[in-house]
Design a protein around this motif. Structure first.
Motif, mmCIF file in Angstrom:
data_model
loop_
_atom_site.group_PDB
_atom_site.id
_atom_site.type_symbol
_atom_site.label_atom_id
_atom_site.label_comp_id
_atom_site.label_asym_id
_atom_site.label_seq_id
_atom_site.Cartn_x
_atom_site.Cartn_y
_atom_site.Cartn_z
ATOM 1 N N SER A 26 37.331 34.009 39.242
ATOM 2 C CA SER A 26 35.922 34.371 39.098
ATOM 3 C C SER A 26 35.542 34.723 37.662
ATOM 4 C CB SER A 26 35.592 35.562 40.007
ATOM 5 O OG SER A 26 35.843 35.234 41.352
ATOM 6 N N GLU A 27 36.541 34.987 36.813
ATOM 7 C CA GLU A 27 36.274 35.420 35.442
ATOM 8 C C GLU A 27 36.510 34.310 34.420
ATOM 9 O OE1 GLU A 27 36.716 38.073 38.274
ATOM 10 O OE2 GLU A 27 38.622 37.391 37.465
ATOM 11 N N LEU A 69 38.586 43.626 31.722
ATOM 12 C CA LEU A 69 38.177 42.484 32.542
ATOM 13 C C LEU A 69 39.125 42.430 33.725
ATOM 14 C CD1 LEU A 69 36.328 40.043 32.984
ATOM 15 C CD2 LEU A 69 38.051 38.647 31.802
ATOM 16 N N LEU A 70 38.592 42.739 34.911
ATOM 17 C CA LEU A 70 39.395 42.832 36.124
ATOM 18 C C LEU A 70 38.903 41.823 37.152
ATOM 19 C CD1 LEU A 70 39.469 46.738 36.433
ATOM 20 C CD2 LEU A 70 41.027 45.251 35.147
ATOM 21 N N HIS A 71 39.778 41.446 38.078
ATOM 22 C CA HIS A 71 39.505 40.374 39.039
ATOM 23 C C HIS A 71 39.156 40.954 40.398
ATOM 24 C CE1 HIS A 71 39.605 36.571 41.002
ATOM 25 N NE2 HIS A 71 40.798 36.713 41.563
ATOM 26 N N LEU A 72 37.857 40.961 40.701
ATOM 27 C CA LEU A 72 37.372 41.328 42.024
ATOM 28 C C LEU A 72 37.768 42.751 42.427
ATOM 29 C CD1 LEU A 72 38.205 37.920 43.739
ATOM 30 C CD2 LEU A 72 35.963 38.661 42.972
ATOM 31 N N ASP A 99 33.176 39.071 40.139
ATOM 32 C CA ASP A 99 32.914 38.983 41.578
ATOM 33 C C ASP A 99 32.687 37.518 41.936
ATOM 34 O OD1 ASP A 99 32.475 39.694 44.194
ATOM 35 O OD2 ASP A 99 30.528 40.651 43.853
ATOM 36 N N HIS A 100 32.734 37.249 43.236
ATOM 37 C CA HIS A 100 32.398 35.917 43.707
ATOM 38 C C HIS A 100 30.966 35.566 43.302
ATOM 39 C CE1 HIS A 100 35.976 35.241 46.067
ATOM 40 N NE2 HIS A 100 35.795 36.328 46.779
ATOM 41 N N THR A 156 30.786 50.839 35.057
ATOM 42 C CA THR A 156 31.279 49.614 35.694
ATOM 43 C C THR A 156 30.161 48.600 35.842
ATOM 44 O OG1 THR A 156 33.022 50.791 36.883
ATOM 45 C CG2 THR A 156 32.366 48.657 37.761
ATOM 46 N N LEU A 157 30.376 47.427 35.246
ATOM 47 C CA LEU A 157 29.457 46.302 35.349
ATOM 48 C C LEU A 157 30.141 45.206 36.167
ATOM 49 C CD1 LEU A 157 26.772 44.934 34.426
ATOM 50 C CD2 LEU A 157 28.069 44.011 32.495
ATOM 51 N N ILE A 158 29.540 44.857 37.296
ATOM 52 C CA ILE A 158 30.110 43.833 38.174
ATOM 53 C C ILE A 158 29.431 42.508 37.856
ATOM 54 C CG2 ILE A 158 30.489 43.167 40.579
ATOM 55 C CD1 ILE A 158 30.279 46.234 41.209
ATOM 56 N N LEU A 159 30.266 41.492 37.594
ATOM 57 C CA LEU A 159 29.786 40.217 37.038
ATOM 58 C C LEU A 159 30.070 39.071 38.011
ATOM 59 C CD1 LEU A 159 28.692 38.557 34.648
ATOM 60 C CD2 LEU A 159 30.995 38.612 33.665
#
Length: 551
Positions: A26-27, A69-72, A99-100, A156-159
């Motif tokens: 997703s990233e 930068l983290l995955h889900l 995120d998805h 936290t910013l969810i992308l």
């Protein structure tokens, strides 16, 4: 620009120029956009807890946030412990979680989760999912503003993936830096009256109040008015060593903290919270403020601690007072069989000027503070949130923030295993970090706690949960397998030689110190009894025993 490219420029324009990554599918557009922004340094971690802990250590030393930068949600979950430590330390971190794609969310795919709910545990002040490419950079700018404000926080910013790959994004200008204010006149007058009251007064310093400017102002107040200077048990960052004021940290063990706080009638908080016990214990108080003591707040975490202390010094007529400063002195070279106190003695004997000391040694580091008190000036980073596994990742971030300063990380064997992957990042980035691992084959602090909580007599199954024998861990081989120069030592002479070599040669090094437990056998059995006795002993005797056990 697509969303990821505009986001990258927004970050760099705002001074966020390091990103600690552990990406997934997703990233990938964010990963690709890294090459579009030459100002952004990307540092790969092999575990999310290393990425989050490195971002924490970086911000403590750089005084500005790095990005993760983290995955889900699963990747965020893996990084939570060190984000918890950052939250408790009021450390600014921009936590970016992929995120998805928004159109994929309704299908509840295998990795779908409620990321916002997970994030609120460590990021209560700012959690946002960016809903469109057009909104992304504005959302990022607001997240940066939240992270950099006082107190610092994890924002936290969810992308979502489609927000990242969408076209037509525009970067946002960097937000203005916050301008904190000093304590107001009414507060300073009230605190001045407490200091002049004739009772026993202590200043409890935390956060930015443990930097040089604040320390000098506090020390002038102490010299002029006779107040006691104390620091929080686990400071975020503390400047210390020869030429700086000495401040005694509140003890980890509540019974010892009670000895330090006994008789205080006015406790003045400066970017700190009133002391509480780390855990609850049968029949013991959680609140460590003495009965009859009045708690005052000179400067909240949202205020300028240094300016507030200087304002208090002026009100007391203490601006020209001569602060008591730590004299330059070092312990001698240790000899004989290696023990944890001798490791601390060797560190004090050799600590370079301007070093960064990361302390997650738990019981093995009990003597570290006294052994390094008169060493050349250095910064100390500690375990602010109590979630172990912080030390090695913090060292990664600190070394990247301050590339010309040597970093020494002292960690226990149990805590080292939580984030041992940090060694690989040290090798990949060629960081001058000396990792000292105390290998006593035990969760020693938990053995102590088993006695303190009044648990029933422990049997073999209980004891096995706190023991790291069978097999004994070999950190030297693990480090070598990740590209880090490493040696195992069991004598003081060999340890000193290894530390001299590590400090003299750039790049990462690991020294495995094979030592007996600092608190074992009769000492461990006696400690709970001694702690219970402290409140009933004459104050001078209680203070002497406290200093002997945990100086």
């Amino acid at each position: 620009m697509n969303g990821a490219q505009a986001l990258m420029k927004t970050l760099a324009d705002a001074g966020v120029d390091v990103c600690f990554t552990n990406p997934g599918t997703s990233e990938m557009h964010f990963v690709a956009a890294l090459d579009s922004e030459p100002r952004m340094r990307a540092v790969l971690a092999l575990f999310e807890g290393v990425a989050t802990g490195a971002a924490d250590g970086y911000a403590r030393m750089a005084d500005k946030p790095a990005a993760t930068l983290l995955h889900l949600g699963c990747g965020l979950g893996n990084g939570l412990a060190n984000l918890h430590n950052a939250r408790k330390g009021k450390v600014p971190v921009l936590n970016i979680v992929g995120d998805h794609a928004t159109t994929h969310v309704p299908y509840d795919a295998q990795l779908q989760s409620d990321i916002e709910t997970v994030a609120r545990n460590v990021s209560p002040g700012f959690v946002r999912t960016s809903r469109s490419t057009g909104d992304l950079c504005r959302d990022a700018a607001e997240a940066i503003t939240a992270a950099r404000g006082l107190p610092g926080q994890v924002a936290t910013l969810i992308l979502p993936a489609d927000v990242s790959w969408g076209d037509g994004a525009l970067p946002c200008p960097p937000p203005p830096l916050p301008r904190p204010e000093a304590a107001d006149d009414t507060t300073v007058a009230a605190v001045s009256a407490a200091v002049r009251s004739g009772g026993k007064v202590a200043l409890l310093l935390g956060g930015r109040a443990l930097r040089e400017r604040s320390l000098l102002a506090a020390a002038r107040i102490a010299a002029h008015s006779g107040v006691t200077l104390l620091a929080e048990v686990f400071p975020t960052r503390m400047e210390r060593g020869a030429g700086l004021p000495t401040v005694e940290r509140i003890a980890y063990l509540a019974e010892m903290a009670g000895v330090q706080l006994a008789g205080i009638e006015h406790l003045i908080l400066v970017d700190a919270k009133a002391p509480v016990s780390f855990f609850a214990y049968p029949g013991k108080k959680s609140d460590l403020v003495p009965e009859g003591c009045t708690v005052h707040t000179l400067a909240a975490p949202t205020q300028d601690a240094a300016a507030s202390l200087e304002k208090l010094a002026a009100a007391l007529g203490a601006t020209q007072a001569q602060p008591a400063l730590q004299a330059a002195q070092r312990p001698g070279r240790p000899r004989g069989r290696l023990t944890a106190p001798k490791v601390c003695k060797a560190v004090g004997h050799l600590l370079p000027a301007n070093a960064i000391l990361v302390d997650e040694a738990i019981t093995s580091g009990l003597m570290l503070s006294v052994m390094t008190a008169g060493a050349p000036r250095h910064d100390l980073i500690t375990l602010t949130g109590g979630a172990i596994g912080q030390g090695l990742p913090n060292a990664v971030g600190a070394a990247i923030a301050c590339p010309n300063r040597p970093v020494l990380a002292l960690v226990g064997d149990g805590t080292a295993m939580y984030t041992i992957q940090a060694l690989w990042t040290m090798a990949r980035e060629k960081l001058h970090v000396v990792s000292i691992v105390f290998n006593n084959a035990s969760y020693s602090v938990l053995n102590v706690e088993l006695e303190r909580v009044g648990a029933e007599e422990s049997g073999p199954k209980a004891q096995a949960q706190l023991d790291l024998h069978a097999p004994v861990l070999d950190f030297t081989r693990m480090a070598q397998g990740m590209g880090v120069h490493a040696v195992r030592t069991s004598s003081a002479g060999d340890f000193v030689k290894a530390l001299e070599h590590a400090l003299a040669h750039p790049g990462p090094h690991l020294i495995e110190a094979v030592v007996p437990e600092s608190l074992s056998g009769a000492k461990r059995k006696l400690l709970p009894w001694l702690l219970r006795s402290l409140p009933h002993l004459p104050p001078a005797l209680a203070r002497g025993l406290k200093k002997k056990i945990a100086p």
